[in-house]
Scaffold this motif. Sequence first.
Motif, short mmCIF file in Angstrom:
data_model
loop_
_atom_site.label_atom_id
_atom_site.label_comp_id
_atom_site.label_asym_id
_atom_site.label_seq_id
_atom_site.Cartn_x
_atom_site.Cartn_y
_atom_site.Cartn_z
N GLN A 1 19.94 0.75 53.82
CA GLN A 1 18.52 0.54 54.06
C GLN A 1 17.92 -0.58 53.22
OE1 GLN A 1 16.13 4.29 54.29
NE2 GLN A 1 18.09 5.30 54.01
N ILE A 2 18.52 -0.88 52.08
CA ILE A 2 17.85 -1.80 51.16
C ILE A 2 18.64 -3.07 50.88
CG2 ILE A 2 18.82 -0.80 49.03
CD1 ILE A 2 16.01 -1.09 47.80
N CYS A 3 19.96 -3.07 51.13
CA CYS A 3 20.80 -4.19 50.69
C CYS A 3 21.24 -5.07 51.86
CB CYS A 3 22.04 -3.66 49.97
SG CYS A 3 21.65 -2.76 48.47
N GLU A 4 21.35 -6.36 51.57
CA GLU A 4 21.83 -7.34 52.55
C GLU A 4 23.34 -7.57 52.40
OE1 GLU A 4 17.67 -9.83 52.03
OE2 GLU A 4 19.45 -10.24 50.82
N GLY B 1 11.74 -1.82 48.33
CA GLY B 1 11.68 -2.88 49.34
C GLY B 1 10.34 -3.60 49.33
N GLU B 2 9.26 -2.83 49.19
CA GLU B 2 7.93 -3.44 49.17
C GLU B 2 7.74 -4.31 47.93
OE1 GLU B 2 5.41 -0.06 49.37
OE2 GLU B 2 5.57 0.18 51.56
N ARG C 1 10.04 -5.77 46.16
CA ARG C 1 10.88 -6.97 46.31
C ARG C 1 10.20 -7.99 47.21
NH1 ARG C 1 15.76 -7.44 50.26
NH2 ARG C 1 16.45 -9.56 49.80
N GLU D 1 11.66 2.73 49.99
CA GLU D 1 10.58 1.95 50.60
C GLU D 1 9.80 1.19 49.53
OE1 GLU D 1 6.77 2.54 53.65
OE2 GLU D 1 7.76 4.29 52.77
N ALA E 1 19.27 -8.81 47.73
CA ALA E 1 19.51 -7.39 47.44
C ALA E 1 20.98 -7.10 47.68
CB ALA E 1 18.64 -6.50 48.31
#
Length: 339
Positions: free
Chosen positions: A218-221, A196-197, A199, A193, A35
Motif C-alpha cells: 500500500q505504501i511502497c514503490e 502516505g499523506e 510524504r 494513510e 518509498a
Amino acid sequence: MGGMMPLVEITNLRVAFDGVDVLHGIDLSIGKGEAVGLVGESGCGKSVTWLAALGLLPKKAGVSGRVLLGGDNLIGAPARQLEAVRGKRIAMIFQDPSSSLNPVIRVGRQIEESIRLHRGLTGQAARAEARRLLDLVGIPDAARRLDSFPHEFSGGQNQRLMIAIALAGQPDLLIADEPTTALDATIQAQILELLGEVRAETGMAIVFISHDLGAVSQICERVCVMYAGRIVETCPTESLFRNPRHPYTRGLFDAIPRLDGSRERLVPIEGTVPDPSRLPAGCAFSARCVRAGDECRSSRPPLTAVEPGRSVACFDPIEPATIRNYHRDAHNLPELQLA
C-alpha cells in the motif's frame, strides 16, 4: 530508483557482533521522495541496517562500508556530525512507542524538545509547531492533549505521537520500523494513510520496515527482500507481487492465506533461518530451497540484474512464466507476521 536523485547511498555495509557477521555487504540507494520497503523474517538485518547507518548500534558492533548522505560518509563519523543528522536529516520511528516515549514527561514537551534541537524554535513558537504536528497526525483536541502523558493515549495514538516527533525536525528521510505492529487492522490502515499523506505533503522519502507484505504493497514503490543479512531480491512493488523470482520471496507469498474465496493449501518454507555463526558455504537459503543445486551449496550467488529494474541473488531464479499472479487488492492480502 529510475531517474531519481539519490538521497542516501549504502555501499557494502557490513555489521558483526562479537566477531559474527550479521550483515554481509548491503548495497542500497534511496531516492529523494521515494518509498522503499524492507521485508524478510525476523533477524534478517532490516533494522540493523539502519541502526548501523545512524550510528545507533552498541560500541561492540563492528561496522564497515559507506553510508553517503549529501556526499558525507556516516560510518565512523564523529558524534557531533551524527547528532546533526539524526532527527534533522534522517528520522526513525522505532517499533514500540511505549518504550520510546518518556512516560513521565508530557507529550508537548517531548515534541517541543525535538523542535528546539533541530529547528531552533523556542517558547510559544515551539508550542504552536507542536500543536500543528499533533493536528497533522490526527490527534483530536491537540491544544489540550499537549499537556497529556503518553499513558493517556491509545496504542495507535502513541504511534501517531512517535510520527509527530519524527516529523518535528522536517527530515528528508523517515525510517518507519514496524510502525503498525500490534495495531488492529483499522488503526493500521489509518497509520499507513497518514504516512502516505505526510510524504505527499512534505516530499520526504520513506523506508518502511515490515513483516506485513500487505502494508508494504500500500505504501511502497520498491521492495527489497532480505534474508540472513543480505538483499536477495529488489524490484518495483508491482513487479514483485506479479512475479516473485527468488525462491525465498516466492515462499513468502505461498505462505499467505488468500481472502478472495479460493481454497488453496498453504505451502510453508521448510526448515529455519540459519544461525549467523554457522552459515553454509553457499547460498544461505540453499538448505530450505527445493531448487538448490550443487552450485548453490558451494557458492554464494551475487545480487544480479535479471531484467530492467530487478536484481536477484540466485543461480536459478524462477522464470516469470511459471509464476501465479499474486498482485491483487491490498485488502485481499492479509497481514503476514513472519516467525
